[in-house]
Design an enzyme around this catalytic site. Structure first.
Site, PDB file in Angstrom:
ATOM      1  N   ARG A 154       4.672  -2.453  -7.914  1.00  0.00           N
ATOM      2  CA  ARG A 154       4.303  -3.258  -9.076  1.00  0.00           C
ATOM      3  C   ARG A 154       5.382  -4.264  -9.458  1.00  0.00           C
ATOM      4  O   ARG A 154       5.072  -5.387  -9.844  1.00  0.00           O
ATOM      5  CB  ARG A 154       4.009  -2.342 -10.276  1.00  0.00           C
ATOM      6  CG  ARG A 154       2.718  -1.568 -10.175  1.00  0.00           C
ATOM      7  CD  ARG A 154       2.529  -0.638 -11.361  1.00  0.00           C
ATOM      8  NE  ARG A 154       1.324   0.134 -11.252  1.00  0.00           N
ATOM      9  CZ  ARG A 154       0.128  -0.237 -11.699  1.00  0.00           C
ATOM     10  NH1 ARG A 154       0.018  -1.406 -12.316  1.00  0.00           N
ATOM     11  NH2 ARG A 154      -0.929   0.522 -11.558  1.00  0.00           N
ATOM     12  N   ASP A 185       6.891  11.045  -8.935  1.00  0.00           N
ATOM     13  CA  ASP A 185       7.061  10.107 -10.042  1.00  0.00           C
ATOM     14  C   ASP A 185       5.818   9.307 -10.395  1.00  0.00           C
ATOM     15  O   ASP A 185       5.908   8.237 -10.983  1.00  0.00           O
ATOM     16  CB  ASP A 185       8.184   9.128  -9.700  1.00  0.00           C
ATOM     17  CG  ASP A 185       7.929   8.339  -8.411  1.00  0.00           C
ATOM     18  OD1 ASP A 185       6.800   8.401  -7.891  1.00  0.00           O
ATOM     19  OD2 ASP A 185       8.848   7.657  -7.938  1.00  0.00           O
ATOM     20  N   HIS A 236      -1.651  -3.180   1.668  1.00  0.00           N
ATOM     21  CA  HIS A 236      -2.181  -2.360   0.577  1.00  0.00           C
ATOM     22  C   HIS A 236      -3.386  -3.069  -0.038  1.00  0.00           C
ATOM     23  O   HIS A 236      -3.381  -4.289  -0.206  1.00  0.00           O
ATOM     24  CB  HIS A 236      -1.086  -2.161  -0.477  1.00  0.00           C
ATOM     25  CG  HIS A 236      -1.365  -1.076  -1.465  1.00  0.00           C
ATOM     26  ND1 HIS A 236      -2.261  -1.233  -2.492  1.00  0.00           N
ATOM     27  CD2 HIS A 236      -0.871   0.195  -1.585  1.00  0.00           C
ATOM     28  CE1 HIS A 236      -2.311  -0.125  -3.209  1.00  0.00           C
ATOM     29  NE2 HIS A 236      -1.483   0.764  -2.682  1.00  0.00           N
ATOM     30  N   GLU A 289       7.636   4.311 -12.435  1.00  0.00           N
ATOM     31  CA  GLU A 289       7.962   5.600 -11.820  1.00  0.00           C
ATOM     32  C   GLU A 289       9.234   6.234 -12.368  1.00  0.00           C
ATOM     33  O   GLU A 289       9.325   7.469 -12.468  1.00  0.00           O
ATOM     34  CB  GLU A 289       8.072   5.431 -10.293  1.00  0.00           C
ATOM     35  CG  GLU A 289       6.746   5.212  -9.598  1.00  0.00           C
ATOM     36  CD  GLU A 289       6.290   3.768  -9.604  1.00  0.00           C
ATOM     37  OE1 GLU A 289       5.193   3.483  -9.075  1.00  0.00           O
ATOM     38  OE2 GLU A 289       7.031   2.901 -10.131  1.00  0.00           O
ATOM     39  N   HIS A 320       4.198  -3.192  -1.671  1.00  0.00           N
ATOM     40  CA  HIS A 320       3.091  -2.995  -2.601  1.00  0.00           C
ATOM     41  C   HIS A 320       3.525  -2.634  -4.018  1.00  0.00           C
ATOM     42  O   HIS A 320       2.693  -2.403  -4.880  1.00  0.00           O
ATOM     43  CB  HIS A 320       2.181  -1.867  -2.096  1.00  0.00           C
ATOM     44  CG  HIS A 320       2.864  -0.524  -2.075  1.00  0.00           C
ATOM     45  ND1 HIS A 320       3.595  -0.090  -0.985  1.00  0.00           N
ATOM     46  CD2 HIS A 320       2.939   0.447  -3.002  1.00  0.00           C
ATOM     47  CE1 HIS A 320       4.085   1.112  -1.256  1.00  0.00           C
ATOM     48  NE2 HIS A 320       3.704   1.457  -2.477  1.00  0.00           N
ATOM     49  N   GLU A 354      10.534  17.237  -5.477  1.00  0.00           N
ATOM     50  CA  GLU A 354      11.237  15.950  -5.386  1.00  0.00           C
ATOM     51  C   GLU A 354      11.770  15.543  -6.758  1.00  0.00           C
ATOM     52  O   GLU A 354      11.566  14.439  -7.242  1.00  0.00           O
ATOM     53  CB  GLU A 354      10.349  14.853  -4.798  1.00  0.00           C
ATOM     54  CG  GLU A 354      11.158  13.663  -4.288  1.00  0.00           C
ATOM     55  CD  GLU A 354      10.295  12.523  -3.783  1.00  0.00           C
ATOM     56  OE1 GLU A 354      10.176  12.368  -2.552  1.00  0.00           O
ATOM     57  OE2 GLU A 354       9.739  11.790  -4.625  1.00  0.00           O
TER      58      GLU A 354
END
Length: 397
Positions: A221, A102, A251, A138, A219, A124
């Site tokens: 967004r 994604d 991260h 994503e 981490h 996936e």
């Protein structure tokens, strides 16, 4: 497009560390057959972390677009992936491209293939949260890819059902298991043979001997800003317990480090460490008692190691783990994170119920299944499909 080629050319592409982890078993499975001309193209969305996985997997990309730039915007990165990957397609002229999951690399590489009528296989495929802003971006990256791909490698039956609900042809959907389990088993075997491959974790286990270890990754967004601040506050409260230690590979994104390092540095039983290579990360999960994460892949990996997972998100595109009892959604509310973690630390029955729940994500042979399906889709390599069926039958016994 292959003309007089003796073998179909398969171009495998990815750009981030999680993609590399989940795709190196596929690259290896395709290569082991000897029936494909396998090429690897990376966009390097995650430069240093991607390189760590490539080194462990022994993969040297045929094409490295090296697109990582500090502070890059999503639209700028998307445009550069589309044009640069398109140039790579024109040079390589693959018979098929395989993408994963994604990421922005996934969606834009798929669009570049569509513009050239090159078929795409989506590893996936079918994960859905139902909210286009969580995970963001994503969820839409994955949906756009699913609208174009002609082979959909769904990790679970629930993912396959989501694809069918979107009118993807059932014959194009293949339930394979998740390749992350293949990668995890390979990493565990390496660690079992040589524990010196994860020296930092050995040091931390000695430092935190006698404490319950909580492994943390955060981490995403959608958690930037207030979400990260609430997660940091929860970790401070958990670290107030004398029996707890927190290991957190931070991260490098400034939206993460800018919150976590000021809030958590200097607390004696919190180890803020640099991002781990994949073997180190697996060793960290093995050493932990439970995992707090906003990651996607960790929701699949940790249950395979018998580790309860608390997911610091409001939604997940991996509901199978929640349904099976291996994972629990806790969001980013400080009080809830602390309460759910405390429950697992203090209630042995609650802990055991999650630790021993069935892992729904596969048996470690997903990449071989995928190689067989790709072979069946391309002339000259159909006999591999029978090999994949044999592996699948053996694995089910």
């Amino acid at each position: 497009m292959s003309g007089a080629r003796s073998r179909p050319r398969i171009l495998v592409t990815f750009g981030t560390r999680p993609e590399a982890i989940k795709m190196f078993p596929v690259v290896n499975a395709l290569a082991r057959t000897g029936r494909f001309d396998v090429r690897v193209a990376v966009t390097a969305q995650h430069r240093e972390m991607l390189d760590q996985v490539l080194a462990i997997a022994g993969i040297e990309p045929d094409i490295d677009l090296d697109l990582m730039e500090p502070g890059q915007s999503l639209d700028d990165l998307a445009a550069r992936i589309l044009t640069r990957f398109g140039e790579a397609l024109d040079a390589q002229k693959p018979d098929r491209v395989l993408v994963h999951g994604d990421t922005l690399t996934t969606m834009m590489a798929t669009l570049a293939c569509y513009f050239r009528r090159i078929p795409v296989g989506h590893v996936e495929a079918g994960l859905r949260s139902g909210d286009i802003y969580a995970p963001w971006p994503e969820e839409v990256n994955r949906k756009v890819t699913g609208a174009i791909a002609d082979l959909h490698f769904a990790p679970t039956e629930a993912a396959a059902a989501a694809l069918r609900a979107e009118n993807v042809a059932p014959a194009a959907i293949h339930v394979t298991g998740n390749t992350v389990i293949d990668a995890l088993f390979a990493a565990r075997a390496k660690l079992a043979a040589d524990r010196s491959l994860a020296p930092q974790l050995a040091q931390l286990r000695t430092r935190f001997a006698g404490r319950r270890i909580v492994a943390v990754t955060a981490h995403r967004r959608e958690n930037f800003g207030a979400g990260m601040e609430r997660i940091a506050a929860a970790l401070v409260r958990l670290a107030a317990r004398e029996d707890v230690a927190v290991i957190y590979p931070v991260h490098p994104n400034p939206n993460v480090t800018g919150v976590m390092r000021p809030a958590l540095s200097g607390i004696c039983n919190i180890a803020l460490i640099e991002p781990l290579d994949y073997l180190g990360f697996v060793a960290m999960m093995e050493a932990s008692d439970l995992v707090l994460t906003d990651s996607g892949g960790v929701q699949e990996e940790a249950p395979s190691l018998g580790k309860p997972v608390l997911v610091m998100r409001e939604t997940t595109e991996r509901p199978e783990g929640v349904a099976a009892g291996t994972a629990r959604l806790v969001g980013t509310d400080t009080g809830r994170i602390v309460a759910e973690t405390t429950r697992l630390l203090d209630d042995p029955a609650a802990y055991e119920a999650m630790a021993k729940a069935h892992n729904p994500y596969g048996d470690g042979t997903a990449a071989v299944r995928i190689a067989g399906i790709v072979a069946a889709a391309h002339p000259g390599s159909r006999d591999l499909a029978a090999d994949a069926v044999a592996v699948t039958v053996a694995a089910s016994r």
